[in-house]
Design a protein around this motif. Structure first.
Motif, PDB file in Angstrom:
ATOM      1  N   PHE A 302       0.822  -1.213   0.000  1.00 22.19           N
ATOM      2  CA  PHE A 302       0.000   0.000   0.000  1.00 22.19           C
ATOM      3  C   PHE A 302       0.855   1.263   0.000  1.00 22.19           C
ATOM      4  O   PHE A 302       0.639   2.179  -0.797  1.00 22.19           O
ATOM      5  CB  PHE A 302      -0.926  -0.020   1.221  1.00 22.19           C
ATOM      6  N   GLN A 303       1.842   1.325   0.890  1.00 25.08           N
ATOM      7  CA  GLN A 303       2.655   2.530   0.987  1.00 25.08           C
ATOM      8  C   GLN A 303       3.442   2.792  -0.293  1.00 25.08           C
ATOM      9  O   GLN A 303       3.581   3.943  -0.729  1.00 25.08           O
ATOM     10  CB  GLN A 303       3.611   2.423   2.191  1.00 25.08           C
ATOM     11  N   ALA A 304       3.962   1.718  -0.916  1.00 26.94           N
ATOM     12  CA  ALA A 304       4.731   1.895  -2.153  1.00 26.94           C
ATOM     13  C   ALA A 304       3.834   2.375  -3.296  1.00 26.94           C
ATOM     14  O   ALA A 304       4.192   3.303  -4.037  1.00 26.94           O
ATOM     15  CB  ALA A 304       5.418   0.586  -2.529  1.00 26.94           C
ATOM     16  N   VAL A 305       2.658   1.759  -3.447  1.00 26.72           N
ATOM     17  CA  VAL A 305       1.751   2.137  -4.542  1.00 26.72           C
ATOM     18  C   VAL A 305       1.171   3.533  -4.298  1.00 26.72           C
ATOM     19  O   VAL A 305       1.071   4.356  -5.219  1.00 26.72           O
ATOM     20  CB  VAL A 305       0.623   1.090  -4.697  1.00 26.72           C
ATOM     21  N   PRO A 323      -5.799   0.826   1.780  1.00 24.76           N
ATOM     22  CA  PRO A 323      -5.039  -0.424   1.597  1.00 24.76           C
ATOM     23  C   PRO A 323      -5.803  -1.510   0.854  1.00 24.76           C
ATOM     24  O   PRO A 323      -5.232  -2.218   0.026  1.00 24.76           O
ATOM     25  CB  PRO A 323      -4.737  -0.853   3.046  1.00 24.76           C
ATOM     26  N   GLU A 324      -7.132  -1.627   1.112  1.00 31.57           N
ATOM     27  CA  GLU A 324      -7.877  -2.697   0.434  1.00 31.57           C
ATOM     28  C   GLU A 324      -8.016  -2.461  -1.064  1.00 31.57           C
ATOM     29  O   GLU A 324      -8.223  -3.403  -1.833  1.00 31.57           O
ATOM     30  CB  GLU A 324      -9.259  -2.889   1.067  1.00 31.57           C
ATOM     31  N   ASP A 325      -7.894  -1.208  -1.504  1.00 29.68           N
ATOM     32  CA  ASP A 325      -7.937  -0.922  -2.946  1.00 29.68           C
ATOM     33  C   ASP A 325      -6.712  -1.517  -3.641  1.00 29.68           C
ATOM     34  O   ASP A 325      -6.796  -1.989  -4.772  1.00 29.68           O
ATOM     35  CB  ASP A 325      -7.984   0.589  -3.182  1.00 29.68           C
ATOM     36  N   VAL A 326      -5.572  -1.479  -2.947  1.00 29.18           N
ATOM     37  CA  VAL A 326      -4.340  -2.050  -3.506  1.00 29.18           C
ATOM     38  C   VAL A 326      -4.367  -3.571  -3.386  1.00 29.18           C
ATOM     39  O   VAL A 326      -3.965  -4.295  -4.296  1.00 29.18           O
ATOM     40  CB  VAL A 326      -3.105  -1.484  -2.768  1.00 29.18           C
ATOM     41  N   PHE A 327      -4.886  -4.051  -2.281  1.00 27.45           N
ATOM     42  CA  PHE A 327      -4.780  -5.479  -1.949  1.00 27.45           C
ATOM     43  C   PHE A 327      -5.854  -6.331  -2.611  1.00 27.45           C
ATOM     44  O   PHE A 327      -5.681  -7.545  -2.756  1.00 27.45           O
ATOM     45  CB  PHE A 327      -4.878  -5.618  -0.431  1.00 27.45           C
ATOM     46  N   SER A 328      -6.970  -5.725  -3.014  1.00 31.61           N
ATOM     47  CA  SER A 328      -8.130  -6.516  -3.436  1.00 31.61           C
ATOM     48  C   SER A 328      -7.856  -7.358  -4.679  1.00 31.61           C
ATOM     49  O   SER A 328      -8.442  -8.426  -4.843  1.00 31.61           O
ATOM     50  CB  SER A 328      -9.331  -5.598  -3.688  1.00 31.61           C
ATOM     51  N   GLU A 384      -3.854   2.631 -12.257  1.00 27.73           N
ATOM     52  CA  GLU A 384      -5.201   2.709 -12.848  1.00 27.73           C
ATOM     53  C   GLU A 384      -6.121   1.655 -12.239  1.00 27.73           C
ATOM     54  O   GLU A 384      -7.294   1.926 -11.941  1.00 27.73           O
ATOM     55  CB  GLU A 384      -5.121   2.521 -14.368  1.00 27.73           C
ATOM     56  N   LEU A 385      -5.592   0.449 -12.063  1.00 23.36           N
ATOM     57  CA  LEU A 385      -6.384  -0.628 -11.460  1.00 23.36           C
ATOM     58  C   LEU A 385      -6.782  -0.266 -10.029  1.00 23.36           C
ATOM     59  O   LEU A 385      -7.943  -0.436  -9.626  1.00 23.36           O
ATOM     60  CB  LEU A 385      -5.577  -1.932 -11.473  1.00 23.36           C
ATOM     61  N   VAL A 386      -5.836   0.243  -9.262  1.00 23.06           N
ATOM     62  CA  VAL A 386      -6.084   0.607  -7.857  1.00 23.06           C
ATOM     63  C   VAL A 386      -7.094   1.749  -7.773  1.00 23.06           C
ATOM     64  O   VAL A 386      -8.019   1.726  -6.953  1.00 23.06           O
ATOM     65  CB  VAL A 386      -4.757   0.982  -7.166  1.00 23.06           C
ATOM     66  N   ILE A 387      -6.937   2.760  -8.624  1.00 23.52           N
ATOM     67  CA  ILE A 387      -7.855   3.911  -8.619  1.00 23.52           C
ATOM     68  C   ILE A 387      -9.264   3.468  -9.000  1.00 23.52           C
ATOM     69  O   ILE A 387     -10.257   3.915  -8.404  1.00 23.52           O
ATOM     70  CB  ILE A 387      -7.331   5.010  -9.566  1.00 23.52           C
ATOM     71  N   ALA A 388      -9.376   2.550  -9.956  1.00 19.91           N
ATOM     72  CA  ALA A 388     -10.699   2.029 -10.344  1.00 19.91           C
ATOM     73  C   ALA A 388     -11.352   1.300  -9.171  1.00 19.91           C
ATOM     74  O   ALA A 388     -12.562   1.422  -8.941  1.00 19.91           O
ATOM     75  CB  ALA A 388     -10.562   1.091 -11.546  1.00 19.91           C
TER      76      ALA A 388
END
Length: 657
Positions: A302-305, A323-328, A384-388
């Motif tokens: 999460f912190q890196a992204v 964090p769940e946006d990155v991890f999902s 883009e994936l995380v923001i979506a």
């Protein structure tokens, strides 16, 4: 006058369970009794520990037609000489004593096992205790040594002969016949066994693992030269992968706070669709329930992204990435090495070691930051994936908020609400007292954690009619805060008005705190049962003790926390094993939550990565039986039933007064 049962309670009534008796009396305290897989896994884990120590290159498992299982390796072989203190062959001690093994002296750089699956010290002695028969053959120092056990006791004492030409020079072979009396099913689950053995090969590149099933004449063999990356690619199959990132890191002598060798290796793959694979291990032990090492991986990713998105100004205005946006959409295999791992339960399904969050994230974050700086286009695709994902989550939360907004009551003034409106993430802590409430408000994460202080003990509401509940201010405030009206066990309830996904009871870790817990659980079970049935009610477990331990070898000074006397004893035992003299550490007992600083309360009780927050449910008895039990415990006309309970079980309780 006749002698009652209580009168016969004397010195002779106290029975001391020796050797392996405790395991045979209460096997469920030491292992899973669903099937024998876990007791076989103890033997397999010993072989894997030899491979982890660089002493074995092959593990072979045979499931025989008669239900017995053979596990063998080409490691050093268990020592067979006499133990210097016990005067018994070491190999016999390992299989007959609960706390005997080569995995305790971990601070010694020359220890036999620097990294292994924990410090419970039960291991293969539990396997022996729950077996009809167990045979051990050790090849070591030019000798082949044999011994056998039945029902946990030695029936064929150790005897040796010289090795002959063609025999393996080193290694251990164990054959175990699990005793069906101790298991719901005597059959080994083949799928789980296959997965377990394959994982050992995955985590130890170059190790050959072989399984032979006598009944079906099937043979499986695994060897992964590319370790985690090869396994993750194979497991994801045809799932299109957006990007793949792997790495490893290990502490060195100068790394502050960690022993040399502690660290992690990982492989992470992000995909826009399809199922995700998530597996984690600590010292080769599978942790299906995750734990603090998983939390460290999530934090590092999460912190890196997040840093990459901010650096390139990619996020739309007003959007907050979580964090769940990155991890999902992340699939991963994580293997951590922890010097002194603390697990939840004897089956080691979840890692509880708090330092593991910092250990893993400390290696993952800089590695991913470097990778993203070298692969900017792939990094932007990931962003883009995380923001979506974040936008999708935000839209869902807004829909729920619009649906609830029109009819919401004025929230109670004592409630300190959270910022988020995401039901799946929000948490409400019902806190005992204004003092503890103040610590909780300062220590919480205001993004998703809300606090409602309660004034003293709430009303026993078991026999209070629903329409009279709101005469009590505390219950009124709880109902308004959670956004749900009181209801019955069989009512159909619309949960769309619920404001928090987790309702957490937070009280002191003493008798008064337990009483407040019971009163609040009574309220939820009687008047909000669908909240319990849907899994929204939790009990936070703050520590009762703090142990201030000085530096031990390469381990720095630390504050350790214990929930109860049992955990305190385990911490003290561990400090003694680390070489500290008696009295070198200090123990302080928290008189209440109000004594804890905001930082301590966050670290021990509020932080999702390190806290213990068991979920409340009806359990195996079901809702009706649970309601009947609460009637006996909380009903005004049930004093006689409670007295009978106290007379029957009172001598089993250690009362903290």
């Amino acid at each position: 006058m006749g002698t009652s049962k209580r009168d016969s309670y004397s010195e002779a009534s106290i029975r001391v369970l020796k050797g392996l008796e405790p395991v045979r009396q209460r096997p469920g305290m030491y292992t899973s009794t669903v099937n024998p897989l876990h007791i076989v896994q103890e033997v397999i884990d010993n072989c894997a520990d030899e491979a982890l120590a660089g002493q074995a290159g092959r593990i072979e498992v045979i499931v025989h037609a008669d239900g017995s299982v053979t596990v063998q390796d080409d490691g050093r072989g268990i020592p067979v000489g006499l133990h210097p203190d016990e005067g018994v062959p070491v190999v016999e001690l390992v299989f007959t004593q609960l706390h005997a093994g080569g995995k305790f002296d971990k601070l010694d750089a020359g220890a036999a096992y620097r990294f292994s699956g924990g410090l419970h010290g039960v291991g293969v002695s539990v396997t022996n205790a729950l077996a009809r028969r167990l045979e051990v053959e050790v090849h070591r120092e030019g000798q082949a040594s044999f011994l056998a056990f039945a029902d946990g006791a030695t029936v064929e004492p150790l005897h040796s002969r010289p090795l002959v030409r063609g025999e393996a020079r080193n290694g251990t072979r164990v054959r175990v016949w699990p005793d069906a009396r101790y298991f719901d099913s005597p059959q080994l689950p083949q799928g789980e066994l296959l997965h377990l053995l394959r994982s050992k090969a995955v985590l130890l590149p170059g190790l050959t693992v072989r399984l032979h099933l006598e009944k079906s004449a099937e043979t499986h063999e695994w060897r992964y030269e590319h370790g985690l990356r090869g396994y993750l690619r194979e497991s994801l199959g045809d799932t299109p992968v957006l990007l793949e990132f792997d790495g490893e890191g290990a502490a060195e002598a100068q790394t502050e706070g960690f022993a040399p060798g502690e660290g992690a290796s990982w492989c992470v793959a992000f995909s826009a669709e399809g199922s995700v694979l998530r597996e984690s291990y600590v010292n080769l032990i599978p942790t299906p329930a995750g734990g603090t090492h998983d939390a460290g991986l999530r934090e590092g990713l999460f912190q890196a992204v997040k840093g990459f998105i901010e650096l390139h100004a990619l996020s739309p205005k007003g959007l907050r990435v979580l964090p769940e946006d990155v991890f999902s959409r992340a699939s991963y295999v994580l293997s951590a090495k922890v010097l002194d791992p603390q697990f939840q339960g004897q089956m080691k399904e979840r890692l509880n070691s708090r330092d593991a969050v910092r250990l893993v994230s400390g290696f993952v974050r800089p590695a991913l930051e470097l990778w993203l700086s070298q692969h900017v286009e792939q990094g932007k695709a990931l962003a883009e994936l995380v923001i979506a994902q974040a936008q999708s989550r935000q839209r869902a939360a807004q829909r729920v908020e619009r649906r609830k907004g029109s009819g919401i009551a004025v929230l109670p003034g004592k409630l300190t609400d959270c910022e988020s409106r995401d039901l799946s993430r929000n948490e409400l802590f019902l806190v005992e007292g204004d003092s503890a409430g103040g610590s909780a408000k300062m220590g919480r994460d205001k993004e998703f954690q809300a606090v409602l202080p309660l004034r003293g003990k709430v009303l026993n509401s078991w026999e209070v009619e629903r329409d009279r509940l709101f005469a009590n201010q505390e219950i009124h405030d709880i109902a308004v805060a959670i956004g749900l009206d009181p209801h019955g066990l069989h009512d159909e309830v619309d949960l769309s008005g619920l404001r928090y996904g987790k309702i957490c009871i937070l009280s002191d870790a003493d008798v008064d705190g337990s009483h407040i817990q019971v009163l609040l659980l009574t309220l939820f079970l009687r008047h909000f049962p669908q909240l319990v049935r849907s899994g929204h009610v939790y009990v936070a477990r703050p520590p009762l003790y703090r142990v201030d331990a000085p530096a031990r070898g390469r381990k720095p000074a630390a504050k350790l926390y214990a929930l109860d006397d049992g955990e305190l004893q385990a911490i003290c035992d561990r400090l003694r094993k680390d070489g500290l003299r008696e009295g070198a550490w200090s123990v302080s007992r928290f008189k209440g939550l109000g004594e804890m600083s905001a930082e301590q309360l966050w670290e021990t009780t509020l932080n999702p990565d390190t806290r213990r927050l068991p979920q409340v449910g009806f359990g195996g008895q079901g809702s009706e039986a649970t309601a009947e039990l609460f009637t006996r415990l909380m009903g005004k006309g049930e004093a006689q039933a409670r007295r009978e309970l106290m007379e029957t079980f009172g001598d089993r309780v250690e009362v903290d007064i």
